[in-house]
Enzyme design. Structure first.
Site, PDB file in Angstrom:
ATOM      1  N   GLN A  77       3.371  -5.788  -8.047  1.00 13.72           N
ATOM      2  CA  GLN A  77       1.963  -6.120  -7.879  1.00 13.72           C
ATOM      3  C   GLN A  77       1.723  -7.627  -7.914  1.00 13.72           C
ATOM      4  OE1 GLN A  77       0.406  -2.778 -10.788  1.00 13.72           O
ATOM      5  NE2 GLN A  77      -1.201  -3.326  -9.349  1.00 13.72           N
ATOM      6  N   HIS A  78       0.542  -8.013  -7.459  1.00 13.28           N
ATOM      7  CA  HIS A  78      -0.041  -9.344  -7.632  1.00 13.28           C
ATOM      8  C   HIS A  78       0.545 -10.433  -6.748  1.00 13.28           C
ATOM      9  CE1 HIS A  78      -1.632  -7.367 -11.119  1.00 13.28           C
ATOM     10  NE2 HIS A  78      -0.523  -7.467 -11.825  1.00 13.28           N
ATOM     11  N   ASP A 241       3.617  -0.874  -8.079  1.00 14.87           N
ATOM     12  CA  ASP A 241       4.793  -0.233  -8.672  1.00 14.87           C
ATOM     13  C   ASP A 241       4.463   0.664  -9.852  1.00 14.87           C
ATOM     14  OD1 ASP A 241       4.094  -2.422 -10.245  1.00 14.87           O
ATOM     15  OD2 ASP A 241       6.074  -3.360 -10.181  1.00 14.87           O
TER      16      ASP A 241
END
Length: 482
Positions: A77-78, A241
């Site tokens: 992520q991110h 994830d």
């Protein structure tokens, strides 16, 4: 009646920080047919082409997609992937564990609160369910605007790692074909998972200008993003994830997963959104339409890696040493902020070891303190999730470090209750594959895939270990926020 999934194959991808993994499974039963894996380069900024190359290698090892009916991608992520008007990557992607945007995060909090930090926290939580920290994409965009204004001016679209890989699999090259899901979008810092809408005002705040950037379409949990170029396989929306892992394990409201990978993650499936103004718990979405409140640490398995390296042993040797020590490690308390920390938000923090005496400074106690410190850190994360009113009925322990015998003994002791240990697997890739099967089925719910081999871990509770850790971690927080 024959299942519409019978005889069909689906693929799930896990594009994580460290590697790309692919599983090909039977759509109706979840039986593993074949798999592949390829490494990613180390570092906190990476050329996305390395992810694409690793995906191609992992797919080749897994026998390709020619006989696969549907595919979904789970990803870290991110990470900030910025694209120009032609769809070209502008600069290396900044990953979730890149903390250079810590100051940008603090600035964004203050600005939304008109200079008042507490008001800013409340405003961000009300807007997106989370308080910005260095991990979130919105803070990386602010860093880009401040430190690389020429690159920031070229940005035409922003994607996350899983969005970008899904888009590459489509092969159209059209920015408007970018797609994502609620779980990954909810980690950007400019998407409201409760309202299912982008907050473009927050995106503009980050970049310091009004924008009309292309953002990925946010698809429903079983919608299709299109078809894989060259094979025609359906492409699922994918997931972040942790949400993919929750789908892979089969979590439902009341279930909690503690994942011990590069990061440590406490994630709980909840029916209602969570809004924690302290910032300890992020109010993300899951991959099924529910919510996924999470407490995420920067330091998990790497704590064990570093300690094993210090002691000159492998992970089995570290576990053996730790199990030779008594609970409490002879008074040693390891506060494992080795790479700074996200929960609590202490990006400049360092780790510390307390209670050192000639008697306590043994190899066995050092090993035990590392395992206990890591698990106490995650226990604090679970307590923060519970403090938001999230019910915890069942705990599952997953991730690479969960295979350690010492971790398996310490976890239920520190957490004070039984812990389930699923059979080791590629939970993120499995969750992505299950989502692909859901897309293929067209049903209201994902298919049920039975998991075998789950063990229940029990141990005598050791509340004194957690109490000692809390005392020292509280001092660390005070020291690094002074």
């Amino acid at each position: 009646m024959t299942s519409p999934l019978a005889g069909r194959l689906v693929a799930g991808v896990d594009s994580s920080t460290q590697s790309c993994k692919v599983v090909v499974r039977e759509a109706d039963t979840g039986r593993l047919v074949r798999s592949g894996q390829a490494s990613h380069p180390d570092g906190t900024e990476v050329d996305p082409e390395a992810w694409w190359d690793a995906l191609q290698e992992a797919l080749a090892q897994a026998g390709g997609l020619d006989d696969v009916a549907a595919v979904s991608v789970g990803g870290q992520q991110h990470g900030m992937v910025v694209l120009d008007a032609d769809g070209a990557v502008i600069r290396l992607a900044l990953l979730w564990n890149d903390t250079r945007s810590a100051e940008a995060a603090a600035d964004l909090v203050r600005e939304l609160g008109d200079g008042d930090v507490e008001a800013g926290r409340r405003a961000w939580v009300q807007a997106i369910g989370s308080v910005p920290v260095a991990s979130l994409t919105v803070t990386k965009l602010r860093w880009l605007a401040q430190h690389e204004p020429e690159n920031a001016a070229r940005v035409a679209a922003v994607a996350l790692p899983h969005d970008w890989l899904t888009w590459r699999l489509l092969g159209t090259g059209a920015l408007e074909d970018l797609a994502t899901d609620r779980s990954d979008a909810s980690g950007t810092g400019y998407f409201d998972p409760a309202g299912n809408t982008y907050r473009r005002d927050l995106l503009d705040l980050a970049l310091g200008r009004e924008t009309d950037l292309v953002l990925p379409r946010v698809l429903g949990p079983s919608a299709t993003a299109g078809q894989v170029d060259g094979t025609g396989a359906l492409l699922g929306p994918g997931a972040g994830d942790n949400a993919a892992a929750a789908l892979g394990v089969g979590l439902a409201p009341g279930d909690v997963t503690i994942s011990l990978g590069t990061s440590g993650v406490v994630s709980a499936v909840a029916a209602d959104p969570v809004r924690d103004a302290s910032g300890l718990v992020t109010g993300f979405a899951d991959a099924t339409g529910h919510f996924l409140p999470m407490a995420t640490t920067l330091n998990a398995s790497r704590v064990l890696d570093a300690t094993a390296r210090l002691l000159g042993v492998d992970h089995a040797g570290l576990s053996e040493l730790a199990l030779a020590a008594e609970p409490g490690a002879g008074g040693l308390v390891h506060v494992p902020y080795l790479d700074g920390e996200r929960t609590p938000n202490l990006p400049t923090a360092t780790g510390s070891l307390h209670g050192m005496t000639r008697a306590s400074m043994t190899r066995e106690n050092l090993a035990r303190a590392a395992v206990e410190g890591m698990m106490c850190h995650l226990a604090e994360g679970m307590a923060a999730v519970q403090a938001q009113g999230v019910e915890v009925r069942r705990i599952s322990l997953i991730g690479g470090a969960a295979r350690s015998a010492a971790v398996q003994q310490v976890a239920p002791a520190v957490l004070g209750q039984d812990v389930e240990l699923p059979e080791p697997g590629e939970y993120v890739a499995d969750g992505a594959a299950r989502q692909a099967a859901w897309v293929l089925s067209g049903a209201e719910q994902p298919p049920v895939w039975e998991r075998e081999g789950t063990r229940v871990l029990s141990a005598e509770p050791t509340p004194q270990v957690l109490e000692a850790y809390r005392a020292e971690s509280a001092r660390a927080v005070e020291r690094f926020t002074a």
